[in-house]
Enzyme design. Structure first.
Site, PDB file in Angstrom:
ATOM      1  N   CYS A  16     -19.472   1.835   2.965  1.00 11.38           N
ATOM      2  CA  CYS A  16     -19.859   0.638   2.205  1.00 11.38           C
ATOM      3  C   CYS A  16     -18.742  -0.405   2.222  1.00 11.38           C
ATOM      4  O   CYS A  16     -18.999  -1.605   2.206  1.00 11.38           O
ATOM      5  CB  CYS A  16     -20.179   1.014   0.764  1.00 11.38           C
ATOM      6  SG  CYS A  16     -21.494   2.219   0.582  1.00 11.38           S
ATOM      7  N   ASP A 423      22.499  -8.926   1.268  1.00 10.13           N
ATOM      8  CA  ASP A 423      23.287 -10.125   0.997  1.00 10.13           C
ATOM      9  C   ASP A 423      24.356  -9.733  -0.026  1.00 10.13           C
ATOM     10  O   ASP A 423      24.191  -8.749  -0.757  1.00 10.13           O
ATOM     11  CB  ASP A 423      22.379 -11.219   0.440  1.00 10.13           C
ATOM     12  CG  ASP A 423      23.158 -12.439   0.000  1.00 10.13           C
ATOM     13  OD1 ASP A 423      23.960 -12.937   0.794  1.00 10.13           O
ATOM     14  OD2 ASP A 423      22.986 -12.857  -1.159  1.00 10.13           O
ATOM     15  N   ASP A 620      18.790 -12.920  -2.684  1.00  7.11           N
ATOM     16  CA  ASP A 620      18.355 -13.588  -3.916  1.00  7.11           C
ATOM     17  C   ASP A 620      18.329 -15.102  -3.815  1.00  7.11           C
ATOM     18  O   ASP A 620      17.884 -15.771  -4.738  1.00  7.11           O
ATOM     19  CB  ASP A 620      19.277 -13.189  -5.073  1.00  7.11           C
ATOM     20  CG  ASP A 620      20.638 -13.862  -4.982  1.00  7.11           C
ATOM     21  OD1 ASP A 620      21.123 -14.042  -3.845  1.00  7.11           O
ATOM     22  OD2 ASP A 620      21.208 -14.207  -6.027  1.00  7.11           O
ATOM     23  N   ASP A 624      18.636 -16.881   1.910  1.00  7.01           N
ATOM     24  CA  ASP A 624      18.161 -15.574   2.388  1.00  7.01           C
ATOM     25  C   ASP A 624      16.694 -15.600   2.826  1.00  7.01           C
ATOM     26  O   ASP A 624      16.219 -14.635   3.426  1.00  7.01           O
ATOM     27  CB  ASP A 624      18.312 -14.518   1.274  1.00  7.01           C
ATOM     28  CG  ASP A 624      19.758 -14.328   0.856  1.00  7.01           C
ATOM     29  OD1 ASP A 624      20.614 -14.266   1.752  1.00  7.01           O
ATOM     30  OD2 ASP A 624      20.018 -14.251  -0.357  1.00  7.01           O
TER      31      ASP A 624
END
Length: 734
Positions: A16, A423, A620, A624
């Site tokens: 389905c 980072d 952050d 980045d």
């Protein structure tokens, strides 16, 4: 691009799912659609009206409606349990009566020329069970037939319907059937319907547990808020809290919406959002998140995000959308399931023909028993549930530990990551400069030099100035009176302090003023990549203040966890090599790339990918974002920029990379669970269909009773759901 969720009814198996998805994708304006068999919802993305999509689903033979949202929506399905329970009981009782009659020979043998009244009444009793307990199955099969498709309902309806029709023919016109084949299968029809409903009931209740994380998130919301209206405090529903309202929170209360403290201080338990168990101190200017608990103290805050804009509301929406997405392994299962039902029908027909040509007498009975068993045992419910039920639970579990997963692809990939690129600033470090050392001439105390530097820098807004003044305040050092303050942009400051001329700035700034900066050994600070602020009094060097970005408290333990998981950890930063290497040494990271510009970060990710690595990138900042998008799995720190979060596949809601190890472990546990489910479902059907078709009969004289086939099919679905629910007990930090 609009994204909305619909509730879909009438789906009975994985076949389905493909039918509904194809119907939605054919609607003009739809860009993507994901249908979740586990919670019977569809997420639709694109510029299209809800009504058009609902109409397309209805045209495909299913029901559709818009989700109501909120707690009511999450618990609405529980109301379906009672009718299903009653249907199960009725068909079970009828089946038991019929079985007892057959086994005890209470009914007479069926003969030609007799009315066979009792058997006729038993046939009508069976029909009542099929009509009441199996009405939804037969209606579903009929809808599918009208639309030229098939699903689990088709298999069950064909099997039980054929058994009843054959049995009624035996009762009404027994002379049409050879004497050896005059057996009735009323009890099989009723018991099969009972087992199918019982399996659906068990599956339904077990499935309900998968949405507990969403219900818990809903439960985190406060119901009312204490809002300041003039000088009065009024209690209003949180839905009525407006942007910039001033809200009072007392000890022990839930914070109603997101905002910033303007008065008072407290300690807030944010564990339900970030997964971090330690409560966080809050003071004026700090952010508070709706749904978290004020552990102590009373404070006033300004509402910054309300309604659907709060972090909790966004988390709930992201979790719901992610739950409905499919990983590659799930899409493969859906493709298999979509062609499974037609193939089973063909196998059932082939079984019937084989028994007609090569089976012993009574051929008609053997044909019916084997073909019916094939139809019933082959229902691909377990196959359809194998992936989505585990995905829902895995994403729920991740949310409990402060990990927001954007889609199921990321959940699948996270477990196979081999290399992690981190980072530095704001990811493994605090991202804020701090005073780490003060070195002076032997005749001067450190606090005096720090007092001079803080007094001069108090009038500057530079982050380094804030670090110095903040450190002095922390140590309880008072500031001196400053006169004739002057700043040289990017170099330093000068002022009169206690009748002395004081300078504070870079080494180059003092050297330009012909001051000797070589009287203090600062080589260790330079090697560590620290930023140095020189302080001079009346033309002579007084001391040096070393500033650095410090490690987060749990970065070391988080890196060790990643290494224990067998991952290669790489530090990538745009900072000076000395600063990056200093941090890497503290974290015992051997592979380091410094002075890497944003575009080069993405290139670094690509380079590791070309080496055959599955790469995760954690960052952050805006710089980045390209690397996060390039990585196989991008992780954004939740306190980072919106650009970084939008570019990432996962968001670590808290400020800790410990959640990265949690994400990898949740992914591995979820994928292991999915593979167990798929293996069980495939093995069940692979072995079950041939046995139901009678391959063991020539060797062992064994045939699978259709009732046992129905019980096995029901239990296979329940087993898959129960196995998936083991994820609820999983803890990545155990």
């Amino acid at each position: 691009m609009d994204k909305f969720t619909l509730r879909v009814s009438g789906m009975t198996c994985a076949g389905c799912v493909a039918t509904v998805e194809n119907a939605i994708r054919k609607v003009e304006g739809v860009e993507e659609a994901w249908v979740n068999f586990a919670d019977h919802t569809a997420v639709v993305a694109g510029d299209v009206s809800h009504e058009k999509v609902i109409s397309a689903i209805v045209d495909a033979g299913y029901g559709a409606s818009e989700t109501k949202g909120g707690a009511a929506e999450q618990t609405a399905d529980s109301a379906d349990d009672k009718p299903l329970l009653y249907k199960t009981i009725y068909s079970g009782v009828v089946g038991f009566i019929l079985f007892a009659v057959s086994m005890t020979h209470l009914a007479p043998a069926i003969h030609t020329g007799q009315a066979n009244t009792l058997w006729l009444l038993l046939g009508l009793l069976t029909l009542s069970a099929l009509a009441y307990s199996g009405s939804h199955i037969f209606k579903g099969a009929w809808k599918q037939a009208k639309h030229g498709s098939s699903n689990m309902d088709t298999l069950v309806a064909l099997g039980t319907g054929a058994a009843w029709v054959y049995s009624m023919l035996v009762v009404i016109v027994p002379n049409w059937v050879p004497e050896l084949a005059r057996h009735v299968y009323f009890e099989a029809s009723a018991v099969i319907i009972a087992f199918i409903n019982f399996g659906s009931l068990l599956e339904h209740r077990a499935r309900g547990k998968t949405s507990q994380a969403i219900r818990r998130l809903i439960g985190l919301q406060a119901r009312t808020a204490h809002v300041m209206r003039g000088n009065q405090e009024a209690d209003i529903p949180i839905e009525q809290v407006a942007l910039n309202d001033f809200v009072r929170v007392r000890p022990g209360e839930k914070i109603p919406v997101d905002g910033f403290i303007i008065e008072g201080q407290s300690v807030v338990d944010e564990s339900m959002i970030t997964g971090e168990p330690i409560a966080v101190s809050k003071k004026p200017g700090d952010e508070v998140i709706g749904g978290t608990i004020n552990a102590s103290g009373s404070f006033l805050f300004r509402a910054a995000r309300v309604g659907e804009q709060t972090m909790l509301a966004r988390i709930m929406e992201l979790v719901k959308i992610a739950q409905n997405s499919k990983p590659p392994i799930g899409r493969l299962a859906d493709k298999v399931a979509s062609i499974f039902v037609p193939v089973v029908i063909l196998i059932s027909i082939a079984t019937l023909i084989a028994w007609w040509y090569w089976g012993p007498e009574p051929k008609a009975s053997y044909m019916l028993v084997t073909s019916m068993s094939v139809l019933v045992i082959a229902c691909p419910c377990a196959l359809g549930l194998a992936t989505p039920i585990s995905i829902m639970l895995g994403i729920n579990k991740a949310a409990e530990f402060g990990i927001l997963i954007r889609n199921a692809d990321a959940l699948q990939k996270a477990g196979s990551v081999t290399t992690v690129l981190l980072d530095k600033t704001g990811t493994v470090t605090e991202g804020k400069p701090k005073v780490v050392a003060v070195k002076t001439r032997s005749t001067l105390p450190e606090n005096y030099v720090l007092q001079l530097a803080a007094s001069l820098e108090a009038l500057s807004e530079h982050p380094i100035a804030s670090a110095i003044t903040g450190h002095a305040k922390q140590l309880g050092i008072s500031l001196l009176e400053v006169r004739d303050f002057k700043a040289a942009a990017g170099k330093g400051v000068v002022a009169t302090v206690n009748a002395s001329l004081a300078h504070c700035g870079s080494e180059r700034y003092l050297q330009q003023l012909n001051m000797d900066t070589g009287g203090i050994d600062v080589q260790a600070f330079i090697d560590a990549g620290h930023t140095l602020v020189y302080v001079a009094v009346d033309g002579e060097l007084a001391g040096v203040v070393a500033i650095a970005d410090t490690l987060k408290s749990d970065s070391r333990s988080a890196i060790n966890r990643l290494k224990d998981l067998g991952l290669k950890v790489v530090l990538v930063s745009g900072d000076h090599p000395n600063a990056v290497n200093h941090i890497a040494r503290q974290l015992d990271i051997r592979e380091v790339h410094a002075q890497v510009i944003p575009a080069q970060k993405a290139d670094e990710v690509k380079r590791y990918q070309q080496l055959g690595q599955v790469v995760a990138m954690v960052g952050d900042g805006i710089n980045d974002a390209p690397a996060l998008a390039q990585a196989d799995v991008g992780f954004a720190i939740g306190r980072g920029t919106d650009v970084a979060i939008e570019s990432a596949n996962m968001t670590l809601v808290g400020n800790s990379i410990n959640a990265l190890a949690d994400a990898v472990l949740v992914s591995r546990a979820t994928m292991k669970n999915i593979k167990q489910n798929l293996f069980g479902a495939f093995i069940f059907n692979t072995l079950g269909i041939p046995i139901a078709a009678g391959v063991l009969y020539p060797f062992l004289g064994f045939l699978l009773n259709p009732m046992i086939a129905a019980a096995a099919m029901a239990m296979s679905s329940f087993t898959v759901v129960s196995n998936a629910n083991r994820l609820r007990l999983f803890s990545p930090r155990r």
